[in-house]
Write an enzyme that holds these catalytic residues in place. Structure first.
Site, PDB file in Angstrom:
ATOM      1  N   GLU A  69       0.835  -1.207   0.000  1.00 19.74           N
ATOM      2  CA  GLU A  69       0.000   0.000   0.000  1.00 19.74           C
ATOM      3  C   GLU A  69       0.869   1.255   0.000  1.00 19.74           C
ATOM      4  O   GLU A  69       0.585   2.228  -0.688  1.00 19.74           O
ATOM      5  CB  GLU A  69      -0.898  -0.002   1.247  1.00 19.74           C
ATOM      6  CG  GLU A  69      -2.323  -0.428   0.943  1.00 19.74           C
ATOM      7  CD  GLU A  69      -3.162  -0.360   2.206  1.00 19.74           C
ATOM      8  OE1 GLU A  69      -4.003   0.539   2.290  1.00 19.74           O
ATOM      9  OE2 GLU A  69      -2.921  -1.191   3.104  1.00 19.74           O
TER      10      GLU A  69
ATOM     11  N   CYS B  25      59.615  29.695  12.192  1.00 18.07           N
ATOM     12  CA  CYS B  25      61.045  29.765  12.466  1.00 18.07           C
ATOM     13  C   CYS B  25      61.653  28.569  11.728  1.00 18.07           C
ATOM     14  O   CYS B  25      61.158  27.453  11.847  1.00 18.07           O
ATOM     15  CB  CYS B  25      61.285  29.648  13.973  1.00 18.07           C
ATOM     16  SG  CYS B  25      63.013  29.355  14.366  1.00 18.07           S
TER      17      CYS B  25
ATOM     18  N   CYS C 130      63.541  35.098  13.313  1.00 18.95           N
ATOM     19  CA  CYS C 130      62.733  34.608  14.425  1.00 18.95           C
ATOM     20  C   CYS C 130      63.028  35.468  15.659  1.00 18.95           C
ATOM     21  O   CYS C 130      64.191  35.629  16.030  1.00 18.95           O
ATOM     22  CB  CYS C 130      63.068  33.144  14.703  1.00 18.95           C
ATOM     23  SG  CYS C 130      62.382  32.570  16.254  1.00 18.95           S
TER      24      CYS C 130
ATOM     25  N   CYS D 219      65.158  33.228  18.276  1.00 20.06           N
ATOM     26  CA  CYS D 219      66.507  32.702  18.091  1.00 20.06           C
ATOM     27  C   CYS D 219      67.278  33.377  16.964  1.00 20.06           C
ATOM     28  O   CYS D 219      68.450  33.086  16.747  1.00 20.06           O
ATOM     29  CB  CYS D 219      66.447  31.201  17.844  1.00 20.06           C
ATOM     30  SG  CYS D 219      65.703  30.788  16.272  1.00 20.06           S
TER      31      CYS D 219
ATOM     32  N   LEU E 226      22.486  35.590  10.000  1.00 14.96           N
ATOM     33  CA  LEU E 226      22.171  37.023  10.024  1.00 14.96           C
ATOM     34  C   LEU E 226      23.425  37.854   9.830  1.00 14.96           C
ATOM     35  O   LEU E 226      24.477  37.527  10.375  1.00 14.96           O
ATOM     36  CB  LEU E 226      21.577  37.384  11.383  1.00 14.96           C
ATOM     37  CG  LEU E 226      20.125  37.018  11.626  1.00 14.96           C
ATOM     38  CD1 LEU E 226      19.796  37.142  13.100  1.00 14.96           C
ATOM     39  CD2 LEU E 226      19.225  37.937  10.822  1.00 14.96           C
TER      40      LEU E 226
ATOM     41  N   LYS F  70      18.262  38.796  20.455  1.00 15.11           N
ATOM     42  CA  LYS F  70      18.895  37.685  19.735  1.00 15.11           C
ATOM     43  C   LYS F  70      19.230  36.603  20.758  1.00 15.11           C
ATOM     44  O   LYS F  70      20.005  36.824  21.685  1.00 15.11           O
ATOM     45  CB  LYS F  70      20.156  38.155  19.020  1.00 15.11           C
ATOM     46  CG  LYS F  70      20.779  37.062  18.191  1.00 15.11           C
ATOM     47  CD  LYS F  70      21.859  37.615  17.297  1.00 15.11           C
ATOM     48  CE  LYS F  70      22.443  36.565  16.384  1.00 15.11           C
ATOM     49  NZ  LYS F  70      22.951  35.392  17.040  1.00 15.11           N
TER      50      LYS F  70
HETATM   51  S1  IVH Z   1      15.180  36.086  12.924  1.00 17.29           S
HETATM   52  C1  IVH Z   1      17.978  34.833   8.892  1.00 17.29           C
HETATM   53  N1  IVH Z   1      15.310  36.416  15.476  1.00 17.29           N
HETATM   54  O1  IVH Z   1      20.578  33.926  14.961  1.00 17.29           O
HETATM   55  C2  IVH Z   1      17.257  34.341  10.050  1.00 17.29           C
HETATM   56  N2  IVH Z   1      16.920  34.998  14.491  1.00 17.29           N
HETATM   57  O2  IVH Z   1      23.236  34.397  13.754  1.00 17.29           O
HETATM   58  C3  IVH Z   1      16.552  35.419  10.747  1.00 17.29           C
HETATM   59  N3  IVH Z   1      18.496  34.025  16.093  1.00 17.29           N
HETATM   60  O3  IVH Z   1      20.322  31.783  12.267  1.00 17.29           O
HETATM   61  C4  IVH Z   1      15.906  34.887  11.909  1.00 17.29           C
HETATM   62  N4  IVH Z   1      17.657  34.964  17.877  1.00 17.29           N
HETATM   63  O4  IVH Z   1      18.860  31.287  14.241  1.00 17.29           O
HETATM   64  C5  IVH Z   1      15.854  35.803  14.423  1.00 17.29           C
HETATM   65  N5  IVH Z   1      15.268  36.844  17.731  1.00 17.29           N
HETATM   66  C6  IVH Z   1      15.826  36.215  16.699  1.00 17.29           C
HETATM   67  C7  IVH Z   1      16.923  35.363  16.823  1.00 17.29           C
HETATM   68  C8  IVH Z   1      17.459  34.768  15.688  1.00 17.29           C
HETATM   69  C9  IVH Z   1      18.586  34.161  17.412  1.00 17.29           C
HETATM   70  C10 IVH Z   1      19.438  33.206  15.308  1.00 17.29           C
HETATM   71  C11 IVH Z   1      18.928  32.642  14.039  1.00 17.29           C
HETATM   72  C12 IVH Z   1      20.015  32.897  13.013  1.00 17.29           C
HETATM   73  C13 IVH Z   1      21.147  33.286  13.860  1.00 17.29           C
HETATM   74  C14 IVH Z   1      22.073  34.190  13.105  1.00 17.29           C
END
Ligand code: IVH
Length: 634
Positions: A37, A391, A375, A378, A78, A103
């Protein structure tokens, strides 16, 4: 299911059914339909949509932890900035509102929800193109619903370990991110639960949302946890950044900056992306980890193996609670490419909040950096190979020799000798190579600075206690590049020194986890150290080694190749690390290669092009950044 019903299924329904039954068969081992299936469903799907991505997942990939899966859309990283000026420059390219979110310093994952809203696949970011399947583990992460009301969507976000949980582990682990990365990949998914991981969603694909605000609204409604967020206009970006920075210690998760994202999805589309990051988002990193300062001078530091590394002296700058004054420039080639001059204005960042690094030169106003002719230790001539300075006479070089003596003491476990003692012993001609330690008497030591009779007697006793050495320790203590813990253990499996010293490169290469390059330097190194080995054997008894089982390291059976300039370590160290973890270093790019690691220092060249061409032809080779490699290896 009747044949009639099956034939009437839409493509979406078929894809959903194939995924579901594939997972039931391979993951849960509780198939609900017969193999025939299942095959029939696949056949119909093949006919209706020959390029369906689901067809490539059949055969266990989708739900088996650790298998790789291709992301429907690459998971980009990013772009980042450190100053308000750079942030405003980024924002000058578009109009409209911006979503600001902290972040999160965690691990990015993608979650695919299918036709009936069930979580079908959870995968790590991996190389950004392909990630690792962690579907069964995702069940044990708070904030990831197993079923949602939305259908055929992908949710992306960050898995992290709350700081309150990390407290229990902080002595043994460097940071919560690394621990979380390991915890989500547990082979036994139930073990993931022990780490109390959580998930914050920040992206919703396939739901037709017009704004980031709308995505957040849907995500929240579906039961996802959301990181705090604020819609701001361009003028409000710095204010919210300052606010998030002030509040950062109040959160139960680690943050290292603020992500700014264009709110309008249509505008995002207009802005597009580079090969690495979208232009519609940027991470503005916290100043605590980054700061401008003046580079005053560059000194040259000689390592145990004779590599001469430029080290920058900068005006003291306070970063994440530590005053930074010395920053490694990694290698001469890289420092040149960065445009280092003496003096110059630089941006220093503590990578991952820890390791100081010069991120860029802001203003070059001084004399260009030139390589030393001799170096600094020496006075021997200096050679430049692959951006690294060496060296040419390390055996006669005081700094390298003293570093070698220090290394010997550390590996063998002779306690109590500081660098200052070693330097005096070397300068007085008492210890010129490690075998001389065993000839030392207390009266030789007493005249040294910071030494008394008691300490001298203790040191001699410490040496005496190390006259019997296990074979693996003896081999490692020779200080041969490439002959680290892992290779020493394998070699010790031959029982005694004799067969090891007679070994040819080919023989070593035939050992599964020893790559060609390592084999070459080890065989060469053993030859070079012949007279040291002889003198050591005058006083040291080497215990018989025991065969070990084939490596069980986490990179077992995987082949790696490095290209471009590595920033975190020299190439031979990286290769040693691979061997230590059970992997092999490949001789070149071929279809059998598992990973090509591209150094963060640039200059990847033809190996990268070749690997990309092979990928296009369907080869399994994966391309990793240096950072990604370190994430796997450290
Ligand atoms: S927005 C392009 N928001 O940071 C992806 N990302 O260094 C845009 N990350 O790969 C995602 N905190 O995994 C977004 N508040 C946040 C985030 C975040 C951490 C990570 C994300 C990305 C990485 C880049």
């Amino acid at each position: 299911m009747t044949a009639k019903k099956r034939d009437k299924m839409s493509i979406g329904e078929l894809e959903e059914a194939v995924r579901k039954h594939n997972a039931l068969y391979f993951v849960k081992h509780t198939p609900e339909i017969s193999d025939e299936e299942f095959d029939r469903l696949v056949e119909i799907l093949k006919k209706k949509k020959p390029d369906s991505p689901v067809l490539t997942e059949i055969g266990s990939d989708i739900g088996v932890i650790g298998k790789t899966v291709r992301h429907d859309m690459p998971m980009l990283s990013l772009d980042k900035c450190y100053t308000e000026k750079d942030l405003n420059h980024w924002a000058s390219k578009f109009d409209g509102k911006i979503l600001a979110t902290p972040k999160i310093d965690g691990c990015a994952v993608a979650l695919r929800y299918g036709q009936d809203g069930h979580l079908m696949l959870a995968a790590t970011r991996g190389s950004g193109v392909e990630g690792e399947v962690i579907t069964p583990n995702a069940k044990y992460v708070a904030g990831i619903p197993q079923k949602i009301g939305l259908k055929n969507v992908e949710v992306r976000g960050e898995i992290y370990m709350p700081l309150s949980v990390f407290k229990k582990f902080e002595e043994a682990f460097a940071n919560p991110r690394n621990l979380a990365a390991g915890a989500i990949k547990q082979k036994d998914p139930k073990k993931t639960a022990n780490y109390h991981l959580r998930f914050f969603g920040y992206e919703l694909l396939g739901a037709g949302c017009k704004t980031e605000e709308a995505k957040r609204h849907h995500l929240k409604k579906e039961g996802f946890h959301l990181v705090e967020g604020d819609l701001v206009d361009k003028k409000g970006m710095q204010k919210i950044f300052d606010e998030y920075f002030r509040e950062r210690n109040k959160r139960d998760y680690e943050t290292d900056g603020v992500v700014f994202k264009v709110d309008s999805v249509a505008e995002q589309g207009e802005l597009g992306a580079t090969a690495h990051h979208p232009r519609f988002a940027i991470a503005y990193k916290f100043q605590g980890d980054a700061g401008e300062t003046k580079l005053r001078d560059v000194i040259w530091s000689v390592s145990r193996t004779g590599t001469i590394t430029p080290v920058a002296f900068v005006d003291p700058v306070l970063l994440s609670g530590a005053t930074i004054q010395r920053v490694s420039l990694h290698n001469f080639g890289l420092a040149k490419k960065m445009g280092i001059t003496i003096p110059c204005k630089v941006l220093v960042v503590r990578r991952g909040g820890v390791i100081p690094n010069i991120e860029k030169v802001i203003e070059e106003k001084g004399k260009p950096l030139t390589a030393p002719k001799k170096c600094p230790s020496c006075g021997s001539a200096v050679a430049l190979r692959d951006d690294f300075l060496f060296c040419t006479n390390p055996k006669k070089c005081a700094v390298t020799t003293i570093a070698e003596l220090d290394y010997f003491c550390k590996v063998v476990g002779i306690d109590g000798f500081g660098r200052k003692h070693l330097q005096q012993l070397y300068e007085k001609g008492l210890v010129k190579d490690p075998s001389d330690f065993y000839l030392l008497k207390a009266e030789d030591l007493v005249p040294l600075e910071r030494m008394g009779e008691t300490l001298a007697a203790k040191l001699v006793a410490n040496i005496e206690a190390k006259k019997k050495l296990p074979l693996a320790v003896f081999l490692r203590a020779l200080g041969i590049p490439g002959l680290g813990k892992h290779v020493a253990k394998i070699l010790a499996g031959y029982g005694t020194l004799d067969p090891i010293l007679k070994m040819k490169k080919e023989e070593l290469v035939s050992i599964h986890t020893i790559g060609e390059k390592i084999a070459e330097v080890v065989v060469e190194g053993l030859k070079e150290k012949h007279s040291l080995i002889e003198s050591l054997l005058q006083t040291v008894a080497v215990e018989k080694g025991r065969p070990i089982k084939a490596s069980e390291g986490p990179l077992k059976g995987k082949s790696f190749l490095f290209t471009g300039a590595l920033l975190a370590m020299e190439r031979n160290k990286a290769e040693e690390l691979v061997a230590l973890l059970g992997g092999v270093t490949a001789g070149g790019v071929s279809k059998n290669l598992d990973y090509l690691v591209v150094g963060d220092g640039g200059g990847a060249g033809s190996k990268l092009d070749k690997a990309k061409a092979l990928q296009e032809k369907g080869a399994k080779v994966r391309i990793l950044s240096e950072k990604e490699f370190l994430k796997i290896a450290l």
